[in-house]
Design an enzyme around this catalytic site. Structure first.
Site, PDB file in Angstrom:
ATOM      1  N   GLY A 149      15.142   7.269  -6.246  1.00  0.00           N
ATOM      2  CA  GLY A 149      13.725   7.495  -6.058  1.00  0.00           C
ATOM      3  C   GLY A 149      13.475   8.581  -5.023  1.00  0.00           C
ATOM      4  O   GLY A 149      14.399   9.209  -4.500  1.00  0.00           O
ATOM      5  N   CYS A 150      12.199   8.784  -4.716  1.00  0.00           N
ATOM      6  CA  CYS A 150      11.821   9.891  -3.835  1.00  0.00           C
ATOM      7  C   CYS A 150      12.157   9.615  -2.369  1.00  0.00           C
ATOM      8  O   CYS A 150      12.786  10.437  -1.699  1.00  0.00           O
ATOM      9  CB  CYS A 150      10.343  10.192  -3.997  1.00  0.00           C
ATOM     10  SG  CYS A 150       9.280   8.727  -4.048  1.00  0.00           S
ATOM     11  N   TYR A 151      11.757   8.456  -1.857  1.00  0.00           N
ATOM     12  CA  TYR A 151      12.098   8.110  -0.472  1.00  0.00           C
ATOM     13  C   TYR A 151      13.608   8.040  -0.298  1.00  0.00           C
ATOM     14  O   TYR A 151      14.157   8.447   0.738  1.00  0.00           O
ATOM     15  CB  TYR A 151      11.509   6.759  -0.089  1.00  0.00           C
ATOM     16  CG  TYR A 151      10.004   6.694   0.020  1.00  0.00           C
ATOM     17  CD1 TYR A 151       9.300   7.570   0.843  1.00  0.00           C
ATOM     18  CD2 TYR A 151       9.283   5.726  -0.678  1.00  0.00           C
ATOM     19  CE1 TYR A 151       7.927   7.490   0.966  1.00  0.00           C
ATOM     20  CE2 TYR A 151       7.902   5.637  -0.567  1.00  0.00           C
ATOM     21  CZ  TYR A 151       7.221   6.524   0.252  1.00  0.00           C
ATOM     22  OH  TYR A 151       5.856   6.436   0.360  1.00  0.00           O
ATOM     23  N   ALA A 154      14.929  11.570   0.093  1.00  0.00           N
ATOM     24  CA  ALA A 154      14.499  12.293   1.298  1.00  0.00           C
ATOM     25  C   ALA A 154      15.157  11.767   2.564  1.00  0.00           C
ATOM     26  O   ALA A 154      15.570  12.552   3.429  1.00  0.00           O
ATOM     27  CB  ALA A 154      12.975  12.216   1.428  1.00  0.00           C
TER      28      ALA A 154
END
Length: 346
Positions: A149-151, A154
């Site tokens: 996912g995105c989190y 990052a």
């Protein structure tokens, strides 16, 4: 090499539609089939008018996608990908899951955080975690890839070089993150309704977000120790972007110059990671519609704290773009194929 036949299950969600947009410019892959439960029988351009004349493909069913494709991307809510993954595995198709079903290695973690079970335990052992900058060699040539996912993209990218170099403490790490509203999906809720969202910002699922064990899993694999991270996400009144501001205690004597050098060495050959010069701050504005992750490094000498800030587009590097990056690795292509578009200047 012949063109890779691509199918997208869940093509009318934000991540699915983004896959279709990016794949249109891939030189060695072509979109052959799409599906949607909500819009079966309708053209993708009916759901997204900006695609009119560009992708008028009709949404079929899941079975048609599997039959027509060499690689199947699943852009589905958690709990809906396991059976599809098994079907693709049995037919020797490459399956890239943008959902959460294959991301966690431990069945007990999946049950705790998602209230669901591993339907095919042996199949889960075959899944690899698709964060290329950290686990590239594990991904190459694989047929079952769990797209992060995105989190969960990052935060590890912001922290791993400092952790591997032993320049920061492993205990007490805080990940303070902000997300654009597309991360919540296409179906509106009270929190994502425009009058509620606009001109505001709020934390959500504080210390209870499902990406927490995924972040900890990646960091634990890198360090060889059981890592715990305090993760707090916030919702921004913007369409796209993840901004992760990560805090960790510095080891005594560590300087910003040392950290900058370690990150330069770690990411010097990573096309999609842009380490910013000293004094610059990562900004979601500068990565929109791209597969780049920008990282800036800072220290607070008064509190002996390391601050790493990463910015990415949650729909691209945090979802569809990274999935295509994984497809490239699975098929032995150059990792950047179809993903070199620049972010817009304004």
């Amino acid at each position: 090499m012949k063109s890779i036949k691509v199918g997208v299950v869940g093509a009318t969600g934000y991540a699915g539609a983004e896959l279709c947009r990016i794949l249109a410019n891939h030189p060695q892959a072509s979109l052959k089939a799409i599906s949607s439960v909500s819009f079966e029988g309708k053209a993708l351009s009916e759901v997204y008018p900006s695609y009119y004349g560009l992708c008028d493909m009709i949404c079929g069913n899941q079975q048609q996608v599997v039959e027509k494709s060499d690689v199947i991307f699943a852009a589905l809510p958690h709990g809906l990908s396991q059976a599809l993954g098994k079907e693709c595995w049995d037919q020797n198709k490459v399956f890239i899951d943008l959902g959460a079903d294959f991301r966690l290695e431990k069945a007990e973690d999946y049950e705790l955080w998602y209230k669901n079970t591993f339907q095919y335990p042996e199949l889960h052992k075959e899944a690899v975690y698709g964060l290329p900058e950290l686990f590239r060699e594990e991904i190459k040539g694989k047929h079952l890839i769990a797209n992060p996912g995105c989190y969960t993209t990052a935060v590890p990218l912001a922290l791993v070089p400092a952790l591997k170099a032993g320049l920061i403490e492993q205990d007490g790490i805080i990940a303070d993150c902000k997300s654009g509203v597309t991360g919540a999906g296409r179906n509106s809720t009270q929190d994502t309704h425009y009058p509620e969202l606009n001109e505001g910002m709020h934390a959500y699922k504080v210390a209870a977000h499902r990406h927490t064990p995924e972040i900890e899993q990646s960091l634990s694999k890198i360090t060889g120790n059981s890592m715990k991270v305090l993760f707090v996400p916030h919702l921004l009144p913007v369409n796209r972007g993840i901004l992760a501001t990560c805090y960790a205690k510095l080891k005594n004597g560590t300087t910003l110059s040392q950290l900058q050098e370690v990150y330069e060495q770690a990411y010097q050959n990573e096309y999609f990671i842009r380490l910013l010069p000293k004094g610059k701050e990562a900004d979601i504005h500068n990565v929109r519609y791209s597969n780049f992750c920008d990282i800036s490094l800072h220290i607070d000498p008064r509190t002996n704290t390391f601050i790493a800030v990463s910015a990415l587009d949650n729909m691209v590097k945090g979802a569809a773009g990274q999935a295509i990056q994984n497809m490239n690795l699975a098929f032995g292509l150059d990792e950047t194929e179809g993903l070199t578009a620049w972010p817009p200047a304004f």
